[in-house]
Scaffold this active site. Structure first.
Site, mmCIF file in Angstrom:
data_model
loop_
_atom_site.group_PDB
_atom_site.id
_atom_site.type_symbol
_atom_site.label_atom_id
_atom_site.label_comp_id
_atom_site.label_asym_id
_atom_site.label_seq_id
_atom_site.Cartn_x
_atom_site.Cartn_y
_atom_site.Cartn_z
ATOM 1 C CD1 TRP A 166 1.472 -49.524 -1.746
ATOM 2 C CD2 TRP A 166 1.887 -47.298 -2.618
ATOM 3 N NE1 TRP A 166 1.534 -50.159 -2.795
ATOM 4 C CE2 TRP A 166 1.776 -48.517 -3.828
ATOM 5 C CE3 TRP A 166 1.690 -46.406 -3.967
ATOM 6 C CZ2 TRP A 166 1.328 -48.348 -5.305
ATOM 7 C CZ3 TRP A 166 1.797 -46.201 -5.714
ATOM 8 C CH2 TRP A 166 1.774 -47.407 -6.102
ATOM 9 C CB SER A 221 -2.605 -56.233 -5.526
ATOM 10 O OG SER A 221 -2.198 -57.538 -4.647
ATOM 11 C CD GLU A 270 -13.037 -50.438 -3.089
ATOM 12 O OE1 GLU A 270 -14.275 -50.048 -2.295
ATOM 13 O OE2 GLU A 270 -12.749 -50.660 -3.892
ATOM 14 C CG LEU A 271 -9.511 -56.755 -5.099
ATOM 15 C CD1 LEU A 271 -9.616 -58.038 -5.442
ATOM 16 C CD2 LEU A 271 -8.626 -56.804 -3.912
ATOM 17 C CB CYS A 293 -7.519 -48.754 -7.935
ATOM 18 S SG CYS A 293 -8.026 -47.147 -7.884
HETATM 19 P P1 NAD Z 1 -0.870 -55.539 -1.943
HETATM 20 O O1 NAD Z 1 -1.866 -55.454 -1.877
HETATM 21 O O2 NAD Z 1 0.113 -55.089 -2.316
HETATM 22 O O3 NAD Z 1 -0.602 -54.977 -0.642
HETATM 23 C C1 NAD Z 1 -2.259 -54.505 -0.050
HETATM 24 C C2 NAD Z 1 -2.375 -54.471 1.149
HETATM 25 O O4 NAD Z 1 -2.520 -55.309 1.866
HETATM 26 C C3 NAD Z 1 -0.802 -53.348 2.374
HETATM 27 O O5 NAD Z 1 -0.916 -53.028 3.058
HETATM 28 C C4 NAD Z 1 -0.028 -54.898 2.574
HETATM 29 O O6 NAD Z 1 0.348 -55.039 4.013
HETATM 30 C C5 NAD Z 1 -1.059 -56.204 2.645
HETATM 31 N N1 NAD Z 1 -1.427 -57.502 2.289
HETATM 32 C C6 NAD Z 1 -0.004 -58.150 1.768
HETATM 33 N N2 NAD Z 1 0.171 -59.220 1.753
HETATM 34 C C7 NAD Z 1 -1.127 -59.493 2.594
HETATM 35 C C8 NAD Z 1 -1.323 -60.822 3.646
HETATM 36 N N3 NAD Z 1 -0.685 -61.907 3.074
HETATM 37 N N4 NAD Z 1 -2.398 -60.780 4.348
HETATM 38 C C9 NAD Z 1 -3.072 -59.643 5.194
HETATM 39 N N5 NAD Z 1 -2.722 -58.486 4.011
HETATM 40 C C10 NAD Z 1 -1.637 -58.557 3.075
HETATM 41 O O7 NAD Z 1 -1.198 -53.744 -2.666
HETATM 42 P P2 NAD Z 1 -0.916 -52.309 -2.560
HETATM 43 O O8 NAD Z 1 0.765 -52.515 -3.356
HETATM 44 O O9 NAD Z 1 -0.824 -51.992 -1.497
HETATM 45 O O10 NAD Z 1 -1.906 -51.723 -3.097
HETATM 46 C C11 NAD Z 1 -1.952 -51.750 -5.059
HETATM 47 C C12 NAD Z 1 -2.533 -52.561 -5.464
HETATM 48 O O11 NAD Z 1 -4.065 -51.657 -4.663
HETATM 49 C C13 NAD Z 1 -3.350 -52.197 -6.833
HETATM 50 O O12 NAD Z 1 -3.714 -53.383 -8.091
HETATM 51 C C14 NAD Z 1 -4.286 -51.262 -7.501
HETATM 52 O O13 NAD Z 1 -5.262 -50.750 -8.161
HETATM 53 C C15 NAD Z 1 -5.081 -51.361 -5.848
HETATM 54 N N6 NAD Z 1 -6.127 -50.687 -5.544
HETATM 55 C C16 NAD Z 1 -7.419 -50.957 -5.250
HETATM 56 C C17 NAD Z 1 -8.195 -49.554 -5.192
HETATM 57 C C18 NAD Z 1 -9.823 -50.022 -5.371
HETATM 58 O O14 NAD Z 1 -10.715 -48.785 -4.866
HETATM 59 N N7 NAD Z 1 -10.156 -50.557 -6.525
HETATM 60 C C19 NAD Z 1 -7.391 -48.645 -4.698
HETATM 61 C C20 NAD Z 1 -6.745 -48.385 -4.588
HETATM 62 C C21 NAD Z 1 -5.702 -49.045 -5.388
#
Ligand code: NAD
Length: 486
Positions: free
Chosen positions: A161, A237, A258-259, A292
């Site tokens: 998001w 994440s 991309e975490l 991120c």
């Molecule tokens: P999140 O992991 O909570 O959710 C990401 C997505 O995964 C959402 O669409 C969610 O609905 C989905 N999801 C959750 N559980 C799932 C499952 N079991 N199976 C499949 N999909 C599932 O992360 P977030 O809070 O949306 O984003 C924040 C994180 O993203 C931070 O750690 C940030 O650093 C990272 N991030 C990384 C980059 C990068 O380029 N490295 C860019 C942006 C954000």
């Protein structure tokens, strides 16, 4: 040929019509805590139906001449600019991102699209790699070896998001250009924006069965992974990334992850302190620290520590916090309410272990999910604020006595997304950065992404690459042709 339909408008109920409705998503405005909308989520049967649509349509889309896939993408690019006011307002309403930063994000996507479009032909062009003339013997006609590229097929794009236009666009734009169908699951905290992106793509001419939004939370994402998809491109994440990697391994499909990060920055003794303080304050607090590649830890050489801290604090105190719809606001609310507790816990842990609070440190007593911008000093690596992803407006600044001490501390993390060094000596910065395992290295800059450069992480920051030529080719698989004249 896939059908090119006239597209629904952004307000169309197409994406949110109950389809064997599983549960309701509540979209909340983080700045006011008001309910914006409730939406039905896709349950596993609805996800399977969407998968079947995409599977049926993809071969024709993949067989189109590249120019026919490029032209709707270019229309999408133009519509982003034309509709930026409405799109930015929507993004701000559901994530709390300050409106100026929402506009910046949307208006930067066209530059990335231009890069993908400019290089698509090069990545797709068949490559003759070897030729051998015919020999006189039977069965020894002239030989050619050629590599061609094919789309993966139907790919899942599970998105975060915090930058839905960036992290989504880095995936769905090149995936579509390369001929894939995309099942796009926006984050449950940027669902309306996900719907708006889908509507805009369809209005631009991308067929509705080639780019399909899948609406829901993690459960819906997990249901998407149950389908026989050909690749999963995930931003989110580390904890969720591990689950995605397991699911992809069992299917033997390509996972791209991309975490998160715990990105360090080091201010050398010879740094221009004003430049370093201004740049790192922005790197730590832009988008409320919810990037991120936000700067999450700062190490400062003792020779410039006091001067740096003074300018850094002045800069942070100058950030305007408040209503994210105000164009002058720099800090809005955090986008997810539970993050307030994460931030408060990190601050409490640091203070209990001897840190000094220089500003902020608390949840603000006002409507909305606001956390005061927080600077902690006298921090060390026993504290969670220097070890775990903060993802909010809290930064720890640690004094160091030498470059070697800075390197040792910067390396002390399982993450490896980016690292920055501020100083006047380029070779010294390169030497320091070369010792760190990160996907990106910054000298006198930070929190920066370029479409021309690969975006990747090491360790807990992920697998695979977006952006650059590698980030286009990742949506293709090569085929080897052994062609002998008969
Ligand atoms: P999140 O992991 O909570 O959710 C990401 C997505 O995964 C959402 O669409 C969610 O609905 C989905 N999801 C959750 N559980 C799932 C499952 N079991 N199976 C499949 N999909 C599932 O992360 P977030 O809070 O949306 O984003 C924040 C994180 O993203 C931070 O750690 C940030 O650093 C990272 N991030 C990384 C980059 C990068 O380029 N490295 C860019 C942006 C954000």
């Amino acid at each position: 040929m896939p059908t090119i339909h006239p597209a629904p408008k952004p307000s169309s109920p197409t994406y949110f019509t109950p389809r064997n409705m599983a549960d309701l998503l509540s979209i909340i405005n983080p700045a006011t805590e008001a309910l914006i909308q409730e939406l039905p989520a896709d349950n596993p049967a609805a996800v399977a139906e969407k998968y079947n649509q995409a599977r049926g349509a993809q071969p024709e889309w993949g067989a189109l001449p590249l120019a026919d896939r490029i032209s709707p993408i270019l229309r999408f690019r133009d519509l982003l600019v034309e509709r930026v006011d409405a799109l930015a307002a929507l993004l701000t309403s559901e994530t709390g991102k300050p409106i100026t930063q929402a506009r910046n994000e949307i208006l930067a996507l066209p530059g990335r699209i231009d890069f993908f479009v400019a290089h698509s032909d090069r990545v797709l062009t068949p490559e003759p790699v070897y030729a051998e003339p015919a020999h006189a013997l039977p069965g020894c006609g002239a030989l050619e070896e050629v590599i061609t590229q094919e789309p993966l097929g139907v790919v899942a794009n599970i998105s975060a998001w915090n930058y839905p236009y960036f992290v989504g666009g880095n995936v769905f734009v090149p995936a579509l250009l390369m001929g894939n169908a995309v099942l796009y699951k926006p984050s449950e905290f940027a669902t309306l924006t996900g719907g708006a992106i889908a509507a805009l793509l369809h209005e631009s001419g991308i067929p509705e069965d080639i780019f399909i939004p899948v609406i829901g939370s993690g459960m819906t994402g997990a249901a998407l992974l149950e389908q026989p998809i050909d690749g999963v491109f995930f931003t989110g994440s580390y904890a969720t990334g591990q689950k995605i990697a397991v699911a992809a391994a069992l299917k033997l499909i390509r996972p791209q992850l991309e975490l998160g990060g715990k990105d360090p920055a080091y201010v050398c003794a010879d740094a221009n302190v004003a430049v370093a303080a201004a740049g790192l304050a922005d790197g730590a607090f832009y988008n409320n620290g919810q990037s991120c590649c936000a700067v999450e830890r700062i190490y400062v050489h003792t020779d410039v520590y006091d001067e740096f801290l003074e300018v850094f604090l002045q800069t942070v105190e100058g950030f305007k916090l408040g209503d994210p719809t105000d164009p002058n606001t720099y800090l809005g609310p955090v986008s997810r309410k539970p993050q307030l507790d994460v931030l408060a816990d990190q601050v409490a842990d640091a203070l209990a272990k001897g840190a000094t609070l220089r500003c902020g440190g608390k949840i603000l007593n006002r409507p909305g999910w606001y956390f005061a911008p927080t600077v902690l000093t006298e921090v060390n690596h026993t504290m969670t604020v220097m070890q775990e992803e903060t993802f909010g407006p809290v930064i720890g600044i640690q004094r160091v006595a030498s470059d070697a001490e800075a390197v040792a501390l910067m390396q002390d993390t399982p993450y490896g997304l980016t690292a920055a060094v501020y100083g006047t000596d380029r070779q010294r910065a390169v030497d320091i950065l070369s010792q760190l395992k990160t996907g990106s290295a910054y000298w006198n800059c930070c929190d920066r992404v370029s479409p021309r450069l690969p975006w990747s992480g090491r360790g807990h920051s992920g697998l695979g690459t977006t952006l650059s030529l590698a980030g286009i080719a990742t949506f293709l698989q090569p085929r080897a042709w052994h062609l002998r004249a008969g």
